[in-house]
Design an enzyme around this catalytic site. Structure first.
Site, mmCIF file in Angstrom:
data_model
loop_
_atom_site.group_PDB
_atom_site.id
_atom_site.type_symbol
_atom_site.label_atom_id
_atom_site.label_comp_id
_atom_site.label_asym_id
_atom_site.label_seq_id
_atom_site.Cartn_x
_atom_site.Cartn_y
_atom_site.Cartn_z
ATOM 1 N N ASP B 122 0.858 -1.158 0.000
ATOM 2 C CA ASP B 122 0.000 0.000 0.000
ATOM 3 C C ASP B 122 0.910 1.228 0.000
ATOM 4 O O ASP B 122 2.082 1.123 0.360
ATOM 5 C CB ASP B 122 -0.846 -0.069 1.281
ATOM 6 C CG ASP B 122 -1.712 1.139 1.426
ATOM 7 O OD1 ASP B 122 -2.258 1.577 0.411
ATOM 8 O OD2 ASP B 122 -1.837 1.638 2.556
ATOM 9 N N GLY B 400 -4.756 3.876 -3.831
ATOM 10 C CA GLY B 400 -5.957 4.535 -4.301
ATOM 11 C C GLY B 400 -5.690 5.944 -4.797
ATOM 12 O O GLY B 400 -6.559 6.582 -5.371
ATOM 13 N N ARG B 510 -5.253 4.338 -8.276
ATOM 14 C CA ARG B 510 -6.711 4.401 -8.314
ATOM 15 C C ARG B 510 -7.332 3.015 -8.141
ATOM 16 O O ARG B 510 -8.165 2.591 -8.907
ATOM 17 C CB ARG B 510 -7.176 5.011 -9.640
ATOM 18 C CG ARG B 510 -6.804 6.463 -9.770
ATOM 19 C CD ARG B 510 -8.026 7.332 -9.817
ATOM 20 N NE ARG B 510 -7.648 8.747 -9.828
ATOM 21 C CZ ARG B 510 -7.619 9.500 -8.738
ATOM 22 N NH1 ARG B 510 -7.975 8.999 -7.579
ATOM 23 N NH2 ARG B 510 -7.287 10.761 -8.803
#
Lengths: 372, 899
Positions: B122, B400, B510
């Site tokens: 992440d 993201g 994203r």
């Protein structure tokens, strides 16, 4: 580049002290101990097997093993041994008649059959001679056979005497009486009698005295095997029992010497130590040197007299009598000597090979860069 | 491991079958089946032949069952359980700030840590601290840096400015102040009093207590960082009150600006503007936005200098914004107002019209300068990622965030290098070309170099080969994964995977949380079945943590959900390095040796029994005594291997960390391949043959004692067993590279225990046993010279091939680890090495990579530090062999630059 410990950066940033001390007590309890073991930093010796370190070892092994091997080989070769097969399967053999007869009714030969085998010793057996009998194709190591004994009975336990272990089946009871000693091993006790005669050139014979004590392990004879209720009055002790089915005499009549009778009869004890392989030999008698001048067995002709009881034809077995001298390393067995010489030479050879490899490739390796 | 077990099960069954069949062949002669001396009982005779055969088969199975090492499972479990404590105990993985060390939630996966091929990480909170930080601003080419930024906290009372390039000249002051005002005004930040929002975490910049009691809140952490930064530069944004924005300037006086219009931010324009009226009545339009959207609209200002600075900053991974302004005259403002109002009031196409209006208004700007904000990387994140790369792992960043930000972070964290060729697979591109074309084009690009790539990867020279980095966004990913109607989706997936395989780094931006899991699953299911590792800190990473083979949670700011759902939880991303490169590596080599050794020692154990059946009439006669059979795996040979598998270190810890390449040594499960397995099995069989036939020829029809007495079958078995125990233990001793006192204790202790046990077991008539077969057997054996000689010979012979193989392999085809061991040995003749320098071997290489990877950002400021680092590195190379403390201090000094 290498992350090793806490970077000092974090600690610099703190207004030092204030934050650090306030929760240090809580932290300390959680903070792992800085012990060498927990941090996997125990001091350690880190040997590596390289050609350099192994080479000397190989040469040393070679240098040690080859002399030992030569010594063993020479010792083994100096041992004198003669082996006489007296099975008598062939009609030309002296014991053919006996074996033929035993083919008929194996279990209960009515009259003992005696045969004689002559042989010649070309060299005298200087030191003490050990007389063995050998059987082959006899599976003393068969599982059913090995376990068919009752060690507590043999150890003189009275209750086991009258109520032997189940392991002894089917040699546990006979005619509703417990068998003593029970089991297949005891039942199949080797019962040929061997006698040795020196034949003088004039044809007369003189029996060579055979010592029947000292053939069993001392611990077996004195600790493991015991007669129930002491060595005296065995007849009474064994009165409630019956002899093994194949035996001609009960266990308390194996010998007249009370020290060698009953369960502590040495022939019996020797037999009870089951052999490892289907071809085996067992110590039968000792022939001691009378004095330091005369050899135990002089050169000349001998006759082996056999009271032939033990049937081996059924299972295609062979019976042998072996006379052997003994060295510190036991009986004649060139294997150990040859093996030592071979291994020693192989080690030496490998040492040379490694030396060549080491010299040829060693330098290259040490200077070469480690590719990343 | 399970495959090996199946093989051994087959061996076991075939052994039992062979023996059963042979038994009945052999027994076809009734004199052999039931000779007169060894008859069966009635019930045995009457038993059904088929049943008998079956029980015989089972009896053989029981006799040989030790070949399936049941105890191995126990030992493996113990090793895993106890071994995992080393992770928890590791002081280096303890974080002082959090007050927590690593957590192990499952101990099943320790060895998988040594096999990781794909790392999915992440970004926010994992690679970065999730903590925006104003770094610098550039006004007309002058760089301003608020100093004394330490770990996201502001030292109280330091509101000065460092002027680095030059001290500002008079006319500079004006634009400087304008710039600061612009930043103070052009935002949508809200101010909240501290008490009311105590405890709110996200997007919030905590001020240090002394400077202010208010907190800024905004949807964008960047804005907060900027306003914070301004505060440190002397301009404090106080509040928005009755459409007046209040600013406290350097002279502590309050300036008020009336907020007229906000041209809010959108991701198409990528800029925002405010129109304010100053107390003098001038109308200003302040605009801030991405460089690409500002520069074309600028008509005045030192564009070149600013652009250079912006580019420089972007390469450093900083998030840059440009600030521009224009003065509006009253009439201009009114026309602007009209335009906006008409657009706002439009009934249809309002957005389009608004955009047009904005576009028109934000024209002819004067460039003021640029800002740089950093989402600080976690300390040593870049170093960690670089190590993982060098260790042959592919690192994927799944985030993201939007592409540019993520890409910047990737550059900063050295996921992408400057010479990495970036392949883009984004919506932007797929709009221009069809997905199909893009994919094929990319795969062509990648394959151009595949020839050289494979060669290079063998020699491990990853630095010279062309790196590829792939950037893909969520939308494109889903269209790659989505099955198309003509069923060619499998194709796309394959091509996609093919591209990914050739990329050393992949950035997926994203991404929805579920997509993260999806991509992990995709890689997991690809045909090489690589071991995947996912690391994350937030709840949105849980799905991927659960999906990957190994899930690692960071105990971060976003709660403990990830840590709780993970297999391992670590305080910081940097701890991943030690976790994988050191702990993973160790666990893998340990468990590999453990498994192989267990198979080996049980082959050695059981194969002689099998051979013995040929000499005892296939009667299931055990070769060894029951006690030996039972205790072999439990006590005679269990502890040495267990302790080995807990503390073995073939290479020092520091070297493993320094040389991530070593990780490739064990990749692809190479220590548990069939080749090694077969080698160990054959070694076991060879040793078993040596034991058995050695003893066989030794016992062959002769006596071993000097008093002529004979040995029986139990002595035979005991001799074989003694050789077995010694050989197997000494074999482990030969494999041990790390002899601590514990190893000495257990290895020599086990052997001693065996001897003592045997003496005791044979020394007494045990009253509770119904057999006394072992009575004095061991002692009698030891009293015989040839038995000793035989034991020594057989041990030597059975160890010989392994030693020779080891020495020759080490000499001719050494593995990297072995080379390092050799090097270690040369450099440290005393043998006691905790810190063993390898840098001398690597020094040139390291220096190169250092120079290349030196952080260039803030280079002026850091130049002194860089010098120091270089010095430190050189120094390390030369002096580190001197003493432990030296190398420690040097390495830590060199580290400061690596974030």
């Amino acid at each position: 580049m290498m992350a090793s410990s806490y970077s000092a950066k974090e600690e610099d940033g703190h207004p030092s002290g204030a934050a650090g001390t306030s929760n240090s007590s809580a932290m300390k309890s959680k903070k792992p101990d800085n012990t060498a073991f927990k941090q996997q930093r125990l001091p350690a010796w880190q040997p590596i097997l390289t050609a350099g370190t192994v080479l000397p070892a190989f040469f040393v092994i070679g240098l040690i093993f080859i002399p030992i091997g030569i010594g063993l080989f020479v010792t083994s070769n100096n041992i004198k041994e003669i082996e006489i097969d007296y099975t008598g399967t062939d009609a030309s053999e002296p014991c053919y008649s006996c074996s033929d007869k035993s083919k008929g009714n194996s279990t209960e030969p009515t009259t003992p059959c005696t045969c004689e085998v002559s042989f010649n010793l070309e060299e005298p057996f200087e030191s003490n001679v050990f007389m063995y009998y050998g059987l082959s194709n006899f599976y003393q190591n068969h599982r059913r056979y090995v376990k068919s004994r009752d060690d507590s009975q043999l150890n003189g336990d009275i209750s086991s005497l009258t109520n032997p272990s189940k392991e002894c089946e089917p040699y546990r009871e006979s005619e509703k009486k417990p068998i003593a000693p029970c089991g297949a091993i005891a039942n199949s006790l080797f019962n040929d009698t061997l006698k040795l005669f020196f034949v003088f050139p004039n044809g007369s014979k003189s029996e060579i005295p055979l010592i029947k004590k000292g053939i069993a392990w001392w611990t077996d004879k004195n600790v493991k095997f015991r007669n129930p209720g002491g060595n005296n009055n065995l007849t009474a002790v064994f009165s409630g029992t019956i002899k093994p089915v194949n035996w001609k005499i009960p266990v308390y009549e194996l010998d007249t010497d009370p020290d060698n009778n009953g369960f502590i009869n040495e022939d019996f004890i020797v037999w009870m130590r089951t052999a490892a392989l289907p071809t085996f030999r067992k110590l039968y008698r000792l022939i001691e040197k009378k004095n330091s001048i005369t050899p135990a067995l002089a050169r000349g002709n001998y006759t082996l007299e056999i009271i032939y009881n033990y049937p081996v034809d059924k299972f295609e077995g062979r019976k042998r009598m072996i006379l052997s001298t003994i060295s510190w390393m036991g009986g004649k067995n060139p294997f150990l000597g040859i093996a030592y010489i071979t291994v020693g030479s192989v080690c030496f050879f490998l040492g040379v090979v490694l030396l060549i490899i080491h010299h040829k490739y060693g330098n290259r390796n040490n200077s070469a860069d480690i590719p990343n | 491991m399970n495959a090996f077990l199946v093989v051994y099960l087959c061996i076991l069954i075939s052994k039992a079958l062979v023996n059963t069949v042979l038994k009945y062949v052999w027994q076809s002669n009734p004199n052999r089946d039931e000779p007169w001396y060894n008859q069966k009982t009635e019930s045995e005779r009457q038993r059904n032949t088929f049943l008998k055969a079956f029980t015989d088969f089972l009896a053989f199975m029981v006799l040989f069952n030790y070949i399936i090492p049941v105890s191995m499972y126990v030992t493996v479990e113990m090793q895993k359980f106890l071994g995992s404590y080393f992770i928890t105990w590791d002081e280096e993985m303890f974080d002082d700030e959090l007050g927590e060390g690593a957590l192990v939630n499952t101990s099943d996966l320790n060895e998988e840590l040594g096999q990781v091929e794909y790392v999915f990480t992440d970004k926010t909170g994992t690679l970065t601290e999730n903590n925006m930080q104003f770094i610098e601003c550039c006004i007309d080419g002058h760089v301003y840096v608020p100093h004394a930024i330490c770990n996201g906290q502001i030292m109280p009372g330091t509101t000065g400015i460092d002027m680095i390039d030059s001290s500002p000249v008079e006319e500079g002051m004006e634009s400087e102040e304008l710039f600061f005002r612009a930043l103070c005004l052009c935002h949508t930040v809200q101010v909240k009093e501290e008490e009311t929002i105590d405890g709110i975490k996200k997007g919030l910049q905590q001020c240090s207590k002394s400077s202010s009691s208010s907190v800024y809140i905004s949807s964008s952490p960047d804005e907060v960082a900027l306003v914070e930064g301004m505060k440190r530069l002397g301009f404090t944004y106080l509040r928005l009150k009755d459409s007046y924005m209040e600013i406290q300037n350097r002279e502590d006086s309050i300036e008020r600006f009336e907020l007229m219009e906000v041209l809010s931010f959108d991701s198409v324009r990528r800029r925002m503007s405010v129109i304010v009226r100053s107390h003098t009545g001038d109308y200003y339009l302040f605009c801030k936005g991405a460089d690409s959207s500002i520069f074309p609209r600028v008509i005045k200002g030192k564009v070149e200098q600013v652009r250079a600075r912006v580019e420089h900053n972007a390469v450093e991974g900083l998030r840059t914004l440009c600030v521009a302004y224009k003065m509006l005259k009253k009439d201009e403002y009114e026309s602007v107002c009209r335009q906006l109002n008409s657009a706002k009031l439009a009934l249809h196409d309002r957005e389009k019209k608004l955009a047009e209006a904005y576009d028109e208004i934000e024209q002819d700007l004067i460039l003021l300068g640029a800002t740089a904000v950093e989402d600080r990387l976690q300390e040593k994140a870049a170093d960690t990622i670089e190590s993982l790369h060098k260790a042959g792992m592919k690192v994927w960043v799944l985030t993201g965030d939007k592409m540019e930000t993520a890409a910047a972070t990737c550059y900063a964290s050295r996921l992408f290098h400057r010479n990495t060729q970036i392949l883009e697979l984004t919506t932007k591109r797929t709009e221009e070309q069809s997905l199909h074309d893009v994919l094929f084009e990319l795969s062509r690009t990648v394959h151009q170099h595949s020839g050289s790539l494979s060669r290079d990867s063998i020699s491990g020279l990853s630095q010279d080969m062309q790196d590829y980095g792939l950037i893909i966004d969520g939308a494109t990913l889903s269209s790659v994964m989505k099955p198309t109607e003509d069923g060619s989706s499998g194709n796309y997936k394959e091509i996609f995977l093919e591209i990914c395989r050739n990329c050393s780094a992949v950035l997926c931006c994203r991404m929805a949380p579920l997509q993260k899991a999806q991509i992990v699953k995709l890689i997991k299911a690809s045909k090489e079945h690589p071991i995947t590792l996912a690391i994350g800190d937030g709840a949105n990473d849980v799905s991927m943590i659960l999906e990957a083979h190994v899930g690692i949670g960071i105990m971060g700011k976003e709660g403990r959900q990830a840590a709780r759902n993970s297999d391992y939880a670590i305080p910081k991303f940097k701890h991943l390095k030690k976790m994988l490169l050191v702990h993973g590596h160790y666990y893998y080599i340990r468990i590999a040796e453990l498994v192989q050794y267990f198979f080996y020692k049980n082959v050695c154990f059981i194969f002689p029994q099998f051979l013995y059946q040929f000499f005892c009439g296939f009667s299931q006669q055990p070769l060894y005594d029951t006690a030996y059979l039972t205790l072999y795996n439990i006590s005679f040979t269990s502890l040495p291997i267990l302790l080995y598998s807990l503390i073995e270190q073939h290479v020092g810890m520091d070297i493993l960390k320094k040389d991530p390449y070593l990780y490739m040594d064990i990749s692809k499960n190479c220590l548990l391949r069939w080749r090694t397995f077969i080698y160990w099995t054959f070694l076991g069989v060879f040793d078993a043959l040596v034991f058995f036939f050695g003893a066989y020829f030794l016992f062959d029809n002769t006596t071993l004692t000097s008093n002529g007495q004979m040995f029986g079958n139990w002595t035979f078995g005991t001799l074989v067993f003694t050789v077995l125990v010694f050989t197997v233990t000494l074999k482990l001793a030969l494999d041990t590279h790390y002899w601590t006192w514990i190893n000495h204790f257990v290895i020599w202790g086990s052997l001693l225990f065996y001897v003592v046990f045997s003496l005791l077991w044979g020394g007494i008539i045990w009253p509770f046993l119904n057999y006394q077969r072992m009575y004095y057997v061991f002692m009698q054996m030891l009293s015989s010279g040839p038995a000793w000689l035989g034991i020594i010979l057989l041990i030597t012979v059975s160890l010989l091939p392994d030693v020779v193989k080891k020495v020759i392999c080490r000499q001719l085809w050494p593995t990297t680890a072995e080379k390092i061991q050799n090097a270690e040995k040369q450099l440290k003749p005393d043998g006691f090495s905790e810190f063993t320098p390898l840098s001398s071997l690597h020094s040139s290489n390291y220096r190169n990579s250092d120079r290349r990877n030196q952080p260039q950002r803030r280079s002026d400021q850091l130049s002194k530090k860089l010098m120091y680092t270089h010095w430190g590195n050189h120094d390390y190379c030369t002096f580190s062999s001197l003493s432990v403390s030296d190398s420690k201090s040097n390495s830590s000094s060199g580290l400061e630059t690596s974030v």
